[in-house]
Scaffold this active site. Structure first.
Site, PDB file in Angstrom:
ATOM      1  N   LYS A 263      -3.994   0.674   8.961  1.00 25.82           N
ATOM      2  CA  LYS A 263      -2.555   0.941   9.042  1.00 25.82           C
ATOM      3  C   LYS A 263      -2.035   0.929  10.482  1.00 25.82           C
ATOM      4  O   LYS A 263      -2.721   1.389  11.395  1.00 25.82           O
ATOM      5  CB  LYS A 263      -2.271   2.305   8.412  1.00 25.82           C
ATOM      6  CG  LYS A 263      -2.667   2.347   6.946  1.00 25.82           C
ATOM      7  CD  LYS A 263      -2.878   3.764   6.449  1.00 25.82           C
ATOM      8  CE  LYS A 263      -3.462   3.719   5.044  1.00 25.82           C
ATOM      9  NZ  LYS A 263      -3.958   5.024   4.603  1.00 25.82           N
TER      10      LYS A 263
ATOM     11  N   ARG B 109      -8.943  14.499   2.798  1.00 28.66           N
ATOM     12  CA  ARG B 109      -8.748  15.099   4.132  1.00 28.66           C
ATOM     13  C   ARG B 109      -7.300  14.909   4.536  1.00 28.66           C
ATOM     14  O   ARG B 109      -6.545  14.242   3.830  1.00 28.66           O
ATOM     15  CB  ARG B 109      -9.650  14.383   5.137  1.00 28.66           C
ATOM     16  CG  ARG B 109      -9.393  12.878   5.078  1.00 28.66           C
ATOM     17  CD  ARG B 109     -10.007  12.111   6.199  1.00 28.66           C
ATOM     18  NE  ARG B 109     -10.022  10.689   5.920  1.00 28.66           N
ATOM     19  CZ  ARG B 109      -9.018   9.850   6.112  1.00 28.66           C
ATOM     20  NH1 ARG B 109      -7.868  10.288   6.602  1.00 28.66           N
ATOM     21  NH2 ARG B 109      -9.119   8.569   5.825  1.00 28.66           N
TER      22      ARG B 109
ATOM     23  N   GLU C  30      -4.325   6.937  -2.946  1.00 31.77           N
ATOM     24  CA  GLU C  30      -3.844   5.631  -2.490  1.00 31.77           C
ATOM     25  C   GLU C  30      -3.715   4.658  -3.662  1.00 31.77           C
ATOM     26  O   GLU C  30      -4.626   4.553  -4.498  1.00 31.77           O
ATOM     27  CB  GLU C  30      -4.812   5.047  -1.453  1.00 31.77           C
ATOM     28  CG  GLU C  30      -4.891   5.908  -0.200  1.00 31.77           C
ATOM     29  CD  GLU C  30      -5.614   5.218   0.956  1.00 31.77           C
ATOM     30  OE1 GLU C  30      -5.347   5.589   2.106  1.00 31.77           O
ATOM     31  OE2 GLU C  30      -6.443   4.307   0.715  1.00 31.77           O
TER      32      GLU C  30
ATOM     33  N   HIS D  18       0.874  -1.175   0.000  1.00 33.78           N
ATOM     34  CA  HIS D  18       0.000   0.000   0.000  1.00 33.78           C
ATOM     35  C   HIS D  18       0.911   1.225   0.000  1.00 33.78           C
ATOM     36  O   HIS D  18       1.618   1.470   0.979  1.00 33.78           O
ATOM     37  CB  HIS D  18      -0.907  -0.002   1.241  1.00 33.78           C
ATOM     38  CG  HIS D  18      -1.744   1.239   1.362  1.00 33.78           C
ATOM     39  ND1 HIS D  18      -3.119   1.220   1.346  1.00 33.78           N
ATOM     40  CD2 HIS D  18      -1.398   2.544   1.488  1.00 33.78           C
ATOM     41  CE1 HIS D  18      -3.577   2.459   1.454  1.00 33.78           C
ATOM     42  NE2 HIS D  18      -2.552   3.284   1.550  1.00 33.78           N
TER      43      HIS D  18
ATOM     44  N   GLU E 128      -8.131   4.506  -3.978  1.00 33.78           N
ATOM     45  CA  GLU E 128      -9.074   5.551  -3.559  1.00 33.78           C
ATOM     46  C   GLU E 128      -8.349   6.846  -3.274  1.00 33.78           C
ATOM     47  O   GLU E 128      -7.125   6.879  -3.175  1.00 33.78           O
ATOM     48  CB  GLU E 128      -9.861   5.111  -2.312  1.00 33.78           C
ATOM     49  CG  GLU E 128      -9.023   4.980  -1.061  1.00 33.78           C
ATOM     50  CD  GLU E 128      -9.866   4.951   0.215  1.00 33.78           C
ATOM     51  OE1 GLU E 128     -11.026   5.402   0.203  1.00 33.78           O
ATOM     52  OE2 GLU E 128      -9.335   4.493   1.237  1.00 33.78           O
TER      53      GLU E 128
HETATM   54  P1  ADP Z   1     -10.700   1.784   3.195  1.00 34.25           P
HETATM   55  O1  ADP Z   1     -11.278   2.962   2.465  1.00 34.25           O
HETATM   56  O2  ADP Z   1     -11.697   1.016   3.992  1.00 34.25           O
HETATM   57  O3  ADP Z   1      -9.462   2.130   3.952  1.00 34.25           O
HETATM   58  P2  ADP Z   1      -9.161   0.866   0.884  1.00 34.25           P
HETATM   59  O4  ADP Z   1      -9.805   0.732  -0.435  1.00 34.25           O
HETATM   60  O5  ADP Z   1      -8.313   2.075   1.106  1.00 34.25           O
HETATM   61  O6  ADP Z   1     -10.267   0.762   2.036  1.00 34.25           O
HETATM   62  O7  ADP Z   1      -8.282  -0.425   1.193  1.00 34.25           O
HETATM   63  C1  ADP Z   1      -7.691  -0.669   2.449  1.00 34.25           C
HETATM   64  C2  ADP Z   1      -6.755  -1.841   2.381  1.00 34.25           C
HETATM   65  O8  ADP Z   1      -7.448  -3.022   1.949  1.00 34.25           O
HETATM   66  C3  ADP Z   1      -5.630  -1.694   1.381  1.00 34.25           C
HETATM   67  O9  ADP Z   1      -4.532  -0.971   1.892  1.00 34.25           O
HETATM   68  C4  ADP Z   1      -5.271  -3.163   1.135  1.00 34.25           C
HETATM   69  O10 ADP Z   1      -4.535  -3.713   2.208  1.00 34.25           O
HETATM   70  C5  ADP Z   1      -6.636  -3.827   1.125  1.00 34.25           C
HETATM   71  N1  ADP Z   1      -7.186  -3.856  -0.261  1.00 34.25           N
HETATM   72  C6  ADP Z   1      -8.069  -2.996  -0.809  1.00 34.25           C
HETATM   73  N2  ADP Z   1      -8.335  -3.331  -2.101  1.00 34.25           N
HETATM   74  C7  ADP Z   1      -7.589  -4.418  -2.379  1.00 34.25           C
HETATM   75  C8  ADP Z   1      -7.414  -5.230  -3.550  1.00 34.25           C
HETATM   76  N3  ADP Z   1      -8.067  -5.009  -4.680  1.00 34.25           N
HETATM   77  N4  ADP Z   1      -6.532  -6.281  -3.464  1.00 34.25           N
HETATM   78  C9  ADP Z   1      -5.841  -6.539  -2.313  1.00 34.25           C
HETATM   79  N5  ADP Z   1      -5.995  -5.816  -1.186  1.00 34.25           N
HETATM   80  C10 ADP Z   1      -6.849  -4.762  -1.206  1.00 34.25           C
END
Ligand code: ADP
Length: 459
Positions: free
Chosen positions: A237, A292, A275, A208, A288
């Site tokens: 995180k 903020r 991200e 990430h 995403e």
């Molecule tokens: P949130 O908005 O709930 O934080 P995110 O879309 O930012 O969700 O994703 C959070 C975490 O979930 C990522 O850092 C990763 O570890 C995991 N994740 C999200 N999408 C994927 C994906 N397509 N494949 C593998 N892991 C994912």
């Protein structure tokens, strides 16, 4: 010019904003719930007003009460911090219609990027790579299964309104897909009041890596390099650092350019985060945008020397960015550990209560952003994070050694914390060699002796 800011938040971020305002000569007004009367942000702000009982839903999430407080305090602007109302486009719109500056992007931008399926579409149109998945939210289970079969298992089912790692489910085959889809929908409705879901290919053990961006109202924008946030537990995180041990100059440039493209596509103003997930070959995909300030903003501040909260306020005041892309570099390595009141030996359950004894680390290259103190009671009503320890230095090794030293100095008695768990991670060769992916903590725990976590709760 902004003369007075209401801080619509609590904890360390409220304190962080008070501090930035002090240095800028801006007056501050804190809001607080009944549970937070003794909080440092309340004590350090120029004024403070109680907005309701302990529950977030009855206080920090009450836009009406916060706007009344803003009127009483005659403030020019509201800083929402992170969490609570920070990504609520209706709240931003209400501020706009009350002629109060919302320190963040415009309400329509929050709406556009807050819908994760729409955000994918917006950045993809601008040429930013996205993970193969559904075009927009899925009508029903049947349509979702078709998409999942087309992109191939495993897939991840995500809430359009998602955040904080909630409402996400992984499906490894068509048989389990239906069940996972249903439970993701239930969780999304419960957590976000919106059951819309979309599907993405599930990447196995990616990194990430996110880019901090700043954009002013005059069309100027920069990125401030990346933060590697691969060390996660349940998609949340735990440790973040900048620069990423994985990126080279070339990949950083390419990802930085993509982040700016996404920022432009969002027609973005203020501080934001793009991200990405990055696979082992260095292919990167947008997941995403966070519209903020982030919890982990401090690592970027220490790596670049730029105060992001002050920049947010300057941008919201209509000022131009005082630098261009070529003025920005990651001159230091910075790392952050999130210290939580939780018990690792009991599945990391929150451990609220009174902190009997508290002494924070210090010394060269150590920054502690925290609202905790001896005698402070950690409330069960809010997030369990009580402190962020940030260490920095010329190299990654210096920053990591310094972090271990700083964590060893931390004295927190009366509640359980994850400090010893974090120390164990810092000593782990895989982490030290920069090999951590989003599966790291799971793999690390699997490698440890059975009773490892039992020994990690500190009182
Ligand atoms: P949130 O908005 O709930 O934080 P995110 O879309 O930012 O969700 O994703 C959070 C975490 O979930 C990522 O850092 C990763 O570890 C995991 N994740 C999200 N999408 C994927 C994906 N397509 N494949 C593998 N892991 C994912």
């Amino acid at each position: 010019m902004i003369r007075k800011i209401l801080i619509a938040n609590r904890g360390e971020i409220a304190l962080r904003i008070v501090r930035a305002c002090r240095e800028l000569g801006i007056q501050t007004m804190a809001v607080y719930s009944e549970a937070d009367e003794q909080s440092l942000h309340v004590q350090l702000a120029d004024e403070a007003i109680c907005i309701g009982p302990a529950s977030g839903a009855e206080s920090y999430l009450r836009a009406d009460r916060i706007l009344s407080a803003a009127e009483i305090g005659d403030v020019d602007a509201i800083h929402p911090g992170y969490g609570f109302l920070s990504e609520n486009s209706e709240f931003a719109e209400q501020c706009e219609s009350c002629n109060i500056i919302f320190i963040g992007p415009r309400s329509e931008t929050i709406m556009k990027m807050g819908d994760k399926a729409k955000a994918r579409e917006t950045v993809a149109k601008a040429g930013v790579p996205i993970i193969p998945g559904s075009d927009g939210p899925l009508e029903n289970e049947h349509a979702a299964t078709k998409v999942a079969q087309k992109i191939g298992f495993p897939v991840i089912i995500k809430a359009v309104a998602g955040g904080g790692g909630r409402g996400m489910r992984i499906a490894h085959n068509a048989v389990t897909f239906a069940k996972e889809f249903q439970s993701a929908r239930l969780e999304a409705v419960k957590a976000f009041g919106n059951g819309e879901l979309y599907v993405e290919k599930y990447l196995e053990s990616p990194r990430h890596i996110e880019f901090q961006v700043l954009a002013d109202m005059h069309g100027n924008m920069v990125h401030l390099g990346e933060r590697d946030c691969s060390v996660q537990r349940r998609h949340q995180k735990v440790i973040e650092e900048s620069p990423s041990p994985f990126l080279d100059k070339n990949l950083r440039n390419r990802m930085g350019k993509a982040a700016l493209k996404a920022t432009q596509a969002a027609d973005y103003v203020n501080a934001g985060t793009i991200e990405f997930l990055v696979d082992a070959k260095g292919n990167f995909y947008f997941i995403e945008m966070n519209t903020r300030i982030q919890v982990e903003h401090a690592v970027t501040e220490e790596a670049t020397g730029i105060d992001l909260i002050k920049e947010q306020i300057q941008i919201a005041s209509g000022n131009r960015l005082g630098f261009t892309q070529k003025d920005i570099s990651l001159t230091k390595h910075a790392i952050e550990c999130r210290i939580c009141a939780e018990n690792p030996s009991k599945g990391f359950i929150p451990s609220p209560g009174e902190i009997e004894l508290y002494s924070a680390p210090g010394g060269h290259g150590v920054r502690v952003d925290s609202h905790a103190y001896g005698g402070y009671t950690v409330s069960p009503y809010y997030d369990s994070m009580i402190s962020k320890v940030i260490t920095f230095g010329r190299t990654r090794k210096i920053a990591l050694d310094r972090m271990y030293r700083a964590l060893s100095e931390y004295l927190i008695r009366g509640i359980d914390t994850n400090v010893d768990f974090l120390k164990a991670v810092l000593m782990d060769p895989a982490f030290r060699q920069g090999e951590a992916t989003t599966s790291y903590i799971e793999e690390f725990l699997a490698r440890m002796p059975k009773d490892f976590l039992d020994k990690q709760s500190k009182d």
